[in-house]
Design an enzyme around this catalytic site. Structure first.
Site, PDB file in Angstrom:
ATOM      1  N   LYS A 180       0.880  -1.171   0.000  1.00 51.86           N
ATOM      2  CA  LYS A 180       0.000   0.000   0.000  1.00 51.86           C
ATOM      3  C   LYS A 180       0.918   1.221   0.000  1.00 51.86           C
ATOM      4  O   LYS A 180       1.394   1.641   1.045  1.00 51.86           O
ATOM      5  CB  LYS A 180      -0.915  -0.007   1.227  1.00 51.86           C
ATOM      6  CG  LYS A 180      -1.993   1.078   1.182  1.00 51.86           C
ATOM      7  CD  LYS A 180      -3.007   0.899   2.295  1.00 51.86           C
ATOM      8  CE  LYS A 180      -4.051   2.002   2.286  1.00 51.86           C
ATOM      9  NZ  LYS A 180      -4.895   2.002   1.062  1.00 51.86           N
ATOM     10  N   GLY A 182      -8.428   5.854  -2.165  1.00 52.80           N
ATOM     11  CA  GLY A 182      -9.530   6.611  -2.738  1.00 52.80           C
ATOM     12  C   GLY A 182      -9.919   6.119  -4.119  1.00 52.80           C
ATOM     13  O   GLY A 182      -9.860   4.926  -4.412  1.00 52.80           O
ATOM     14  N   HIS A 220     -23.528  -7.663   1.926  1.00 50.06           N
ATOM     15  CA  HIS A 220     -23.285  -6.830   3.106  1.00 50.06           C
ATOM     16  C   HIS A 220     -23.198  -7.756   4.316  1.00 50.06           C
ATOM     17  O   HIS A 220     -24.202  -8.264   4.804  1.00 50.06           O
ATOM     18  CB  HIS A 220     -24.418  -5.817   3.282  1.00 50.06           C
ATOM     19  CG  HIS A 220     -24.097  -4.741   4.270  1.00 50.06           C
ATOM     20  ND1 HIS A 220     -23.362  -3.618   3.932  1.00 50.06           N
ATOM     21  CD2 HIS A 220     -24.390  -4.610   5.583  1.00 50.06           C
ATOM     22  CE1 HIS A 220     -23.217  -2.844   4.996  1.00 50.06           C
ATOM     23  NE2 HIS A 220     -23.837  -3.427   6.002  1.00 50.06           N
ATOM     24  N   ILE A 221     -21.982  -8.027   4.769  1.00 46.11           N
ATOM     25  CA  ILE A 221     -21.767  -8.993   5.840  1.00 46.11           C
ATOM     26  C   ILE A 221     -21.117  -8.331   7.049  1.00 46.11           C
ATOM     27  O   ILE A 221     -20.373  -7.355   6.922  1.00 46.11           O
ATOM     28  CB  ILE A 221     -20.887 -10.169   5.356  1.00 46.11           C
ATOM     29  CG1 ILE A 221     -19.602  -9.649   4.683  1.00 46.11           C
ATOM     30  CG2 ILE A 221     -21.659 -11.074   4.418  1.00 46.11           C
ATOM     31  CD1 ILE A 221     -18.661 -10.750   4.220  1.00 46.11           C
ATOM     32  N   ARG A 274     -21.262  -4.923  -1.749  1.00 51.16           N
ATOM     33  CA  ARG A 274     -22.510  -4.282  -1.335  1.00 51.16           C
ATOM     34  C   ARG A 274     -22.269  -3.364  -0.140  1.00 51.16           C
ATOM     35  O   ARG A 274     -22.498  -3.718   1.020  1.00 51.16           O
ATOM     36  CB  ARG A 274     -23.583  -5.314  -1.016  1.00 51.16           C
ATOM     37  CG  ARG A 274     -24.961  -4.689  -0.850  1.00 51.16           C
ATOM     38  CD  ARG A 274     -26.080  -5.701  -1.016  1.00 51.16           C
ATOM     39  NE  ARG A 274     -27.374  -5.039  -1.021  1.00 51.16           N
ATOM     40  CZ  ARG A 274     -28.522  -5.658  -1.284  1.00 51.16           C
ATOM     41  NH1 ARG A 274     -28.519  -6.950  -1.552  1.00 51.16           N
ATOM     42  NH2 ARG A 274     -29.654  -4.990  -1.267  1.00 51.16           N
TER      43      ARG A 274
END
Length: 230
Positions: free
Chosen positions: A39, A121, A208-209, A179
């Site tokens: 990163k 971003g 969505h977890i 999600r």
């Protein structure tokens, strides 16, 4: 040298780039591949006894199968949780894509089977007055994995980002539908629209977890298109 290297970009900030990056690493780990992550720049770092540390970079470091120092994973750590070029300016630093590329190439020399480079971003995040973070994968010539935050507006954000990636001369190796908004209206219709308009393979559809661990996310990922070179 890393055999397969991918740059992970997002349609926006907070769309799940790190969660997906860690999932990709774990999926590769489970296939017996050696993995590393990088990163280049991270804002929103916290002071620790060991220096500035970023939680996203730490997750990538911990999920990789090959042990790298924190500085190898995240060479540019900035404390303010704002746009990287603004955070750097506040402490008198100047971000430079060529310098980042040199640091990244050093990590790419590791004998890994699979490497993830995570951006920050969206695609056109500025580094300075003339460069954006998109210049890094351009310099490295790495294919791109796009994380799409599935929420209102995602279709336009995705198509514009893909258009920019292609215009920059890079290959979209695949995309991930994450999600981000559990209550997104017409989720299925939006997903089908994107599937019909994007030629790159859909690598994962992540619901969505609550459990966003690398192991949990890896269950949804299909690495085959990346490993087969499609």
């Amino acid at each position: 040298m890393a055999k397969r290297t991918f740059f992970v970009a997002g349609t926006d900030t907070d769309v799940g780039k790190t969660v997906v990056s860690a999932g990709l690493l774990e999926a590769a780990n489970q296939r017996g591949l050696s993995t590393i992550a990088h990163k280049p720049v991270a804002a929103g770092c916290e002071q620790t006894p060991d220096g500035l540390r970023n939680s996203d970079a730490l997750l990538l470091q911990q999920t990789s199968s090959i042990t790298l120092s924190y500085e190898q994973v995240n060479p540019i750590a900035l404390e303010p949780a704002i746009a990287p070029h603004i955070a750097a300016t506040q402490i008198g630093r100047r971000l430079d894509a060529d310098r980042m590329a040199a640091l990244c190439r050093g990590v790419m020399m590791q004998p890994a089977d699979f490497m993830i480079i995570e951006g920050a971003g969206g695609w056109r995040v500025p580094l300075n007055s003339r460069q954006t973070l998109a210049d890094l994968p351009k310099l490295l010539r790495t294919p791109v994995i796009l994380v799409v935050g599935m929420k209102l507006g995602c279709i336009s954000h995705t198509l514009l980002t893909v258009e920019a990636i292609v215009k920059d001369g890079l290959r979209l190796a695949g995309w991930v539908a994450n999600r981000a908004d559990a209550d997104m209206s017409c989720y299925d219709e939006n997903l089908e629209t994107l599937k019909s308009m994007l030629s790159a393979p859909l690598l994962a559809e992540i619901p969505h977890i609550e459990d966003c661990s690398a192991v949990s996310v890896a269950k949804y990922i299909d690495l085959e298109p990346l490993l087969s070179g499609q």
